[in-house]
Design an enzyme around this catalytic site. Structure first.
Site: not given
Ligand code: CMC
Length: 424
Positions: A302, A359
């Site tokens: 991320h 996700d």
């Protein structure tokens, strides 16, 4: 006011320092070009604060996410997606009366103009649902073309929140070739979404409380994430005072990408690929580490979180609960757990602080509740609507708001002389 000193080509420049309510500091370079001729260079905007915002706070090093000052863990446990959407858009938790009025308005605006159905039919049923979603959200701009008045901002936010659910459900029905199911005013927002997606007109249909609970939580966790790629796109497009629906359609387009919201579909496809390759997850971990390969472990890493993604932590628990209650024994889950374990131990992932992101688990939940893989990113988009709206509203209501217009460093040819085509 505190100032920072910059020395550039023997000259000193004083840069104002801004401090946020959670102690974040920023050097204000807005006058630097006018004073020194220099712009700042920050590809991918990894170190650029593009706005001041009071909506969402993230501390990526500590794995903290707050909406309007409330920890995401508390909201995910105690609140609902609709209450959270109100909080994000209006800045405070609603009173009983405010929430009732908001729910009533969402129900009241959930129908689509019948002509929009013809637009669904004009799109191939084999189209990726994100393409359909972006098209239909932009098409709302043809039905409600004047969204520029500041006095209409709240009404247009309601309109999009309400209609997005119907567009998402119709997109799903179009994708699987079933007749559309119209909204049911008696159901909650999330229950109605499930009803419109899963009901077949000839059948009785009861919304499963478990699926409603888990989906509502997934939507809360996706509701905002400060200045991510799609939200920055919405701010950028909206800064020209473009139609709200066209503006959000731009955000849907940005979200579709595999590095952003599209990653949830990619995660499932990656897990399937590993399953079909004798569950050899180690081979794919090595491939992800190989600098000569383009392969990445989807659902890992991320830009902001360098500890853990707090949304992933909450979803992992929901994922376990849903799979246990639905009695799903999915080999993909074991592959996912192996990948997670490797990532937490392998120096490549540890050094780069690559952890499972939101996700990684949302895809497994969507699969367990029977959603086709290409619908996963549509669910992300539906969840992200309150964030896009809150950020757009904040920008449009800001005094002195300017059009977004970054600079560049030109590296192309110079002093070219035009050569007529016959002489080239
Ligand atoms: N697998 C293997 N290596 C990775 C991965 C990954 N998933 N992600 C980053 N790296 C490596 C990258 O190659 C680089 O290595 P090196 O320093 O040796 O060059 C290092 O880690 C830093 O990565 P980066 O690409 O500079 O990081 P970024 O901040 O530009 O990108 C990211 C962040 C999320 C796009 C990236 O981690 C990625 O592509 N992950 C997979 C896609 C994904 O899951 N996206 C969903 C993000 S969460 C939902 C959302 O909010 O959008």
């Amino acid at each position: 006011m505190e100032q920072a000193k910059l020395i550039f080509r023997d000259k000193e420049y004083l840069l104002p320092v801004h401090e946020g309510s959670e102690g974040e500091v920023a050097l204000d370079i807005s006058q630097l070009r006018a004073q020194s001729g220099a712009v700042t260079y920050d590809p991918g905007y990894g170190n650029t604060g593009a706005c001041k915002s009071s909506i969402t706070f993230i501390d990526g090093d500590k794995g903290i996410l707050h909406y309007r000052g409330y920890p995401i863990e508390e909201l995910a446990e105690k609140s609902s997606f609709i209450e959270v959407s109100y909080l994000l858009i209006h800045g405070h938790l609603p009173t009983v009366q405010e929430l009732e009025k908001y729910k009533h308005e969402l129900v009241h605006h959930s129908l689509l103009h019948e002509d929009m159905k013809k637009m669904f039919e004009g799109i191939p049923s084999t189209a990726h649902p994100m393409g359909t979603l972006a098209t239909l959200v932009a098409a709302l701009g043809a039905f409600y073309d004047d969204t520029t008045k500041k006095s209409d901002i709240d009404a247009n936010c309601i309109r999009l929140m309400a209609k997005m659910k119907t567009i998402a459900a119709f997109t799903y029905k179009r994708c699987i070739g079933q007749p559309y199911v119209y909204p049911n005013n008696k159901l909650s927002y999330t229950a109605d979404l499930i009803h419109m997606m899963y009901k077949v007109p000839s059948d009785q249909f009861e919304v499963s409380p478990l699926i409603e609970e888990v989906l509502d939580k997934v939507l809360i966790l996706h509701a905002d994430h400060e200045q991510n790629c799609s939200t920055s796109t919405v701010r950028m497009a909206g800064s020209s005072h473009a139609n709200l629906f066209a503006t959000v359609a731009a955000g849907v387009g940005a979200l579709w990408g595999a590095l952003h919201g599209g990653a949830n579909q990619e995660v499932l496809e990656m897990l399937e690929m590993i399953k079909n390759d004798n569950c050899d997850y180690k081979k794919y971990v090595n491939l992800a580490k190989d600098k000569n390969s383009d392969f990445k472990l989807m659902g890992f890493g991320h830009r902001v979180y360098k500890n853990f993604d707090p949304r992933a932590k909450i979803l992992k628990a929901s994922c376990d609960k849903v799979l246990a209650k639905l009695g799903v024994n999915d080999p993909l889950l074991e592959i996912a757990m192996n990948l997670e374990r490797v990532a937490l131990e392998d120096p490549y992932f540890v050094e780069r602080k690559l952890y499972p992101n939101v996700d990684f688990y949302s895809g497994i939940i969507y699969k367990a509740i029977g959603l086709p893989v290409n619908m996963f990113t549509v669910m992300f988009a539906l969840g992200r609507v309150p964030g896009w709206l809150a950020q757009w509203k904040e920008m449009r209501e800001e005094a002195g708001q300017r059009i977004s217009r970054p600079r560049q460093i030109y590296t192309g040819a110079v002093n070219q002389k035009y050569v007529p085509i016959e002489q080239r």
